[in-house]
Design an enzyme around this catalytic site. Structure first.
Site, PDB file in Angstrom:
ATOM      1  N   SER A  28       0.938  12.207  23.086  1.00 34.10           N
ATOM      2  CA  SER A  28       1.648  11.584  21.958  1.00 34.10           C
ATOM      3  C   SER A  28       2.465  10.382  22.415  1.00 34.10           C
ATOM      4  O   SER A  28       3.129   9.742  21.610  1.00 34.10           O
ATOM      5  CB  SER A  28       2.558  12.612  21.270  1.00 34.10           C
ATOM      6  OG  SER A  28       3.438  13.205  22.209  1.00 34.10           O
ATOM      7  N   ASN A 115      10.313  22.094  22.723  1.00 37.66           N
ATOM      8  CA  ASN A 115      10.306  22.407  21.289  1.00 37.66           C
ATOM      9  C   ASN A 115      11.647  22.085  20.620  1.00 37.66           C
ATOM     10  O   ASN A 115      11.687  21.484  19.541  1.00 37.66           O
ATOM     11  CB  ASN A 115       9.942  23.878  21.064  1.00 37.66           C
ATOM     12  CG  ASN A 115       8.537  24.186  21.553  1.00 37.66           C
ATOM     13  OD1 ASN A 115       7.775  23.267  21.858  1.00 37.66           O
ATOM     14  ND2 ASN A 115       8.191  25.463  21.638  1.00 37.66           N
ATOM     15  N   THR A 160       8.446  -0.695 -25.129  1.00 36.78           N
ATOM     16  CA  THR A 160       7.885   0.640 -24.899  1.00 36.78           C
ATOM     17  C   THR A 160       6.380   0.425 -25.028  1.00 36.78           C
ATOM     18  O   THR A 160       5.949  -0.418 -25.830  1.00 36.78           O
ATOM     19  CB  THR A 160       8.371   1.675 -25.944  1.00 36.78           C
ATOM     20  OG1 THR A 160       8.016   1.212 -27.243  1.00 36.78           O
ATOM     21  CG2 THR A 160       9.884   1.871 -25.877  1.00 36.78           C
ATOM     22  N   HIS A 161       5.602   1.122 -24.245  1.00 39.21           N
ATOM     23  CA  HIS A 161       4.142   0.909 -24.194  1.00 39.21           C
ATOM     24  C   HIS A 161       3.807  -0.538 -23.838  1.00 39.21           C
ATOM     25  O   HIS A 161       2.734  -1.031 -24.194  1.00 39.21           O
ATOM     26  CB  HIS A 161       3.463   1.275 -25.515  1.00 39.21           C
ATOM     27  CG  HIS A 161       3.949   2.547 -26.134  1.00 39.21           C
ATOM     28  ND1 HIS A 161       3.341   3.769 -25.928  1.00 39.21           N
ATOM     29  CD2 HIS A 161       5.021   2.790 -26.931  1.00 39.21           C
ATOM     30  CE1 HIS A 161       3.997   4.701 -26.585  1.00 39.21           C
ATOM     31  NE2 HIS A 161       5.033   4.143 -27.196  1.00 39.21           N
ATOM     32  N   SER A 282      -1.878 -20.413  -2.736  1.00 39.27           N
ATOM     33  CA  SER A 282      -3.300 -20.113  -2.620  1.00 39.27           C
ATOM     34  C   SER A 282      -3.958 -21.207  -1.798  1.00 39.27           C
ATOM     35  O   SER A 282      -3.578 -22.377  -1.895  1.00 39.27           O
ATOM     36  CB  SER A 282      -3.930 -20.061  -4.015  1.00 39.27           C
ATOM     37  OG  SER A 282      -5.316 -20.326  -3.930  1.00 39.27           O
ATOM     38  N   LYS A 288      -0.999 -22.634  -7.537  1.00 40.46           N
ATOM     39  CA  LYS A 288      -0.576 -21.241  -7.509  1.00 40.46           C
ATOM     40  C   LYS A 288       0.712 -20.987  -6.735  1.00 40.46           C
ATOM     41  O   LYS A 288       0.970 -21.594  -5.696  1.00 40.46           O
ATOM     42  CB  LYS A 288      -1.674 -20.383  -6.876  1.00 40.46           C
ATOM     43  CG  LYS A 288      -2.913 -20.309  -7.715  1.00 40.46           C
ATOM     44  CD  LYS A 288      -2.809 -19.241  -8.766  1.00 40.46           C
ATOM     45  CE  LYS A 288      -3.189 -17.926  -8.145  1.00 40.46           C
ATOM     46  NZ  LYS A 288      -3.371 -16.877  -9.108  1.00 40.46           N
ATOM     47  N   ASN A 290       2.240 -17.343  -5.810  1.00 36.23           N
ATOM     48  CA  ASN A 290       1.928 -15.930  -6.019  1.00 36.23           C
ATOM     49  C   ASN A 290       3.083 -15.007  -5.612  1.00 36.23           C
ATOM     50  O   ASN A 290       3.755 -15.262  -4.624  1.00 36.23           O
ATOM     51  CB  ASN A 290       0.676 -15.542  -5.217  1.00 36.23           C
ATOM     52  CG  ASN A 290      -0.572 -16.202  -5.762  1.00 36.23           C
ATOM     53  OD1 ASN A 290      -0.672 -16.446  -6.963  1.00 36.23           O
ATOM     54  ND2 ASN A 290      -1.503 -16.525  -4.880  1.00 36.23           N
ATOM     55  N   GLU A 295       3.733  -7.686  -4.981  1.00 32.56           N
ATOM     56  CA  GLU A 295       2.468  -6.932  -4.988  1.00 32.56           C
ATOM     57  C   GLU A 295       2.395  -5.968  -3.810  1.00 32.56           C
ATOM     58  O   GLU A 295       1.941  -4.829  -3.937  1.00 32.56           O
ATOM     59  CB  GLU A 295       1.286  -7.906  -4.946  1.00 32.56           C
ATOM     60  CG  GLU A 295       1.176  -8.751  -6.195  1.00 32.56           C
ATOM     61  CD  GLU A 295       0.212  -9.910  -5.984  1.00 32.56           C
ATOM     62  OE1 GLU A 295      -0.966  -9.742  -6.319  1.00 32.56           O
ATOM     63  OE2 GLU A 295       0.626 -10.964  -5.476  1.00 32.56           O
ATOM     64  N   TYR A 322       6.915  27.095  16.830  1.00 32.61           N
ATOM     65  CA  TYR A 322       6.282  25.786  17.031  1.00 32.61           C
ATOM     66  C   TYR A 322       4.761  25.912  17.157  1.00 32.61           C
ATOM     67  O   TYR A 322       4.246  26.839  17.780  1.00 32.61           O
ATOM     68  CB  TYR A 322       6.846  25.133  18.307  1.00 32.61           C
ATOM     69  CG  TYR A 322       6.200  23.800  18.642  1.00 32.61           C
ATOM     70  CD1 TYR A 322       6.672  22.628  18.082  1.00 32.61           C
ATOM     71  CD2 TYR A 322       5.097  23.731  19.502  1.00 32.61           C
ATOM     72  CE1 TYR A 322       6.071  21.404  18.364  1.00 32.61           C
ATOM     73  CE2 TYR A 322       4.501  22.514  19.792  1.00 32.61           C
ATOM     74  CZ  TYR A 322       4.990  21.349  19.216  1.00 32.61           C
ATOM     75  OH  TYR A 322       4.388  20.140  19.503  1.00 32.61           O
ATOM     76  N   GLN A 327       3.066  17.928  16.153  1.00 22.86           N
ATOM     77  CA  GLN A 327       3.082  16.618  16.808  1.00 22.86           C
ATOM     78  C   GLN A 327       2.549  15.527  15.868  1.00 22.86           C
ATOM     79  O   GLN A 327       2.824  14.350  16.057  1.00 22.86           O
ATOM     80  CB  GLN A 327       2.232  16.673  18.089  1.00 22.86           C
ATOM     81  CG  GLN A 327       2.189  15.385  18.873  1.00 22.86           C
ATOM     82  CD  GLN A 327       1.634  15.596  20.268  1.00 22.86           C
ATOM     83  OE1 GLN A 327       2.330  16.124  21.125  1.00 22.86           O
ATOM     84  NE2 GLN A 327       0.384  15.216  20.499  1.00 22.86           N
ATOM     85  N   LYS A 330       4.982  12.644  13.503  1.00 23.09           N
ATOM     86  CA  LYS A 330       5.741  11.428  13.800  1.00 23.09           C
ATOM     87  C   LYS A 330       5.149  10.146  13.235  1.00 23.09           C
ATOM     88  O   LYS A 330       5.864   9.351  12.612  1.00 23.09           O
ATOM     89  CB  LYS A 330       5.918  11.291  15.317  1.00 23.09           C
ATOM     90  CG  LYS A 330       6.877  12.311  15.881  1.00 23.09           C
ATOM     91  CD  LYS A 330       6.784  12.384  17.382  1.00 23.09           C
ATOM     92  CE  LYS A 330       7.017  13.769  17.905  1.00 23.09           C
ATOM     93  NZ  LYS A 330       6.142  14.825  17.331  1.00 23.09           N
TER      94      LYS A 330
END
Ligand code: ARG
Length: 463
Positions: A28, A115, A160-161, A282, A288, A290, A295, A322, A327, A330
């Site tokens: 690890s 452990n 709403t919606h 872009s 553009k 963006n 996003e 354990y 392991q 992480k």
């Protein structure tokens, strides 16, 4: 250690070293080296305790504590040679300590196991991330409060919606996110409090016969107390799971806000202008600008929530205590933490820099018959109509306005009276968007005065 090919830390009973594939799946160190500072802090606290309780000689403990600082500076300086043959951060550090101070380094592992060591290291690491997340959330909340304060009485459409519903204030909308991130902050604080118990001294699983002082190590590492059950302590990853669930909920909030910023910054909405610092261009379309940061924040929930599901799945069905499965905790947490903290910082940057376009917000607020509910409420209040009837009358008026291609405030009074003869000139007062928001003074409502009270409350609450 007679056999040089077997593992120098645990190879006593082994005649041969591990297969390369075994080493590859077992090691690890490639990722848990991120726990180096926590591992060394834990070992230094353990060494001091071993001396204070007479379990090791004070000279040896002092050499350990000094040597561990040397190891830390080697790691921080990038000079440390991590070895996959030594599996993980714990054994890499200990092996190097032995090179520095000689065989007495082997006494450091008295009355402990990897452990309880890994549980302690990982808790310390997660605790630091919770502290960083609290700071990130506080900074984001402050940025939102500034936006809210600047536009406490600016009007915008409430949806709403995603259909125009009623006018709300810009400040009210910003403060909705303050509530969300405020709950995240309170979850961070709860999680930190609950996790702050020290596993060190639980040893492999059953505790130890050495006369250790667990209060001493707990205190040295900033924990409130030692954990109360050694079996639980070495097999508990609730703290990591809580971290991931808090992060998931917060990332979901970030994602919702990011979605609004994507919509709001579009040419069709123009509710906000994002700064150049938090936009990208872009390579083919010169016009553009963006909202890439928004996003990406919107997307980050995928890996953060994925980490939560992954670790839940790792932990389910594990018998006490354990198991090596753990392991696998992480990398998920590291990745989720990095991306959550980055998202918080990026959102704070975007919010701090963005300009709300007051005129566009107001124009949009006044379209889409947004004050229809105000009209219905007026019919109830002034003409004593039952709300259902008022709703119906208003619906007919909306249809009329729609047919004429105008908004409610533009309908002539005579037209209105043809639908209900009780309607008077006074109705026009409630059809304006500013009057509409100013009227919604119920606690938690959108009226500027209510919004300003909430801004003041949050300013008091923040540290
Ligand atoms: N690298 C291990 C982990 O991350 C440390 C604990 C190993 N314990 C053991 N009994 N093999 O979980």
């Amino acid at each position: 250690m007679s056999d040089t090919t077997s593992n120098q830390m645990w190879g006593g009973r082994f005649a041969a070293g591990p297969d390369a594939i075994m080493e590859a799946i077992n090691a690890s160190i490639g990722f848990d080296k991120r726990l180096a500072a926590q591992d060394i802090a834990g070992s230094r606290a353990h060494a001091a305790m071993l001396a204070a309780t007479g379990i090791v000689e004070p000279n040896d403990a002092e050499a350990m504590r000094e040597g561990l600082l040397t190891v830390l500076s080697e790691i921080e300086g990038g000079e440390f040679a991590f070895s996959p043959a030594l599996e993980d951060i714990h054994m890499n550090v200990e092996a190097r300590l032995k090179e520095i101070m000689g065989p007495a380094a082997g006494r450091l592992h008295t009355a402990r196991s990897r452990n309880d060591q890994v549980a302690t290291d990982f808790k310390l690491w997660v605790r630091d991330q919770l502290d960083a997340a609290a700071e990130g959330l506080e900074a984001l909340i402050r940025a939102l409060l500034e936006q809210a304060e600047a536009g406490a009485d600016w009007v915008m459409p409430g949806f709403t919606h995603l259909q125009t519903a009623q006018p709300v204030t810009w400040g009210h909308h910003m403060m909705a996110y303050v509530e969300m991130f405020g709950r995240d902050l309170s979850r961070v604080r709860d999680a930190r409090k609950r996790m702050n118990e020290c596993p060190l001294g639980s040893a492999a699983l059953a505790g130890t016969g050495f006369p250790i002082d667990r209060d001493m190590t707990a205190e040295a590492l900033g924990f409130d107390r030692p954990t109360a059950n050694s079996l639980d302590a070495v097999s508990d990853r609730d703290f990591a799971l809580e971290f991931l669930s808090v992060a998931s909920i917060s990332a979901m909030h970030l994602s919702r806000f990011a979605e609004e910023l994507v919509i709001w910054s579009s040419a069709q909405f123009r509710f906000v202008t994002l700064s150049d610092r938090f936009s990208t261009g872009s390579s083919i379309m010169p016009q553009k600008k963006n909202p890439d940061a928004a996003e990406l924040i919107r997307a980050k929930i995928g890996r953060i929530f994925g980490a939560n599901v992954a670790l839940m799945t790792v932990m389910k069905g594990l018998p006490l205590a354990y198991s090596k499965d753990m392991q696998e905790d992480k990398e998920q947490v590291f990745d989720a933490a990095d991306n959550w903290l980055l998202s918080l910082a990026a959102m704070q940057g975007m919010v701090g820099d963005m300009t709300a376009n007051r005129a566009a917000l107001e124009t949009a607020a006044a379209s889409g018959f947004s004050t229809a509910t105000d009209l219905a409420d007026w019919l109830v209040r002034e003409l004593n109509l039952p709300f259902r009837d008022a709703h119906h009358v208003t619906g007919s008026l909306v249809a009329k306005a729609e047919a004429q291609g105008c908004d409610l405030p533009d309908l002539p009074l005579a037209e209105m009276q043809s639908v209900h003869d009780g309607i008077t000139e006074a109705v026009f007062d409630v059809l304006g968007v500013h009057n509409s928001v100013a009227s919604r003074v119920s606690y938690g409502g959108t009226a500027p005065q209510r919004v300003r009270e909430q801004i003041a409350r949050w300013k008091e609450l923040l540290p």
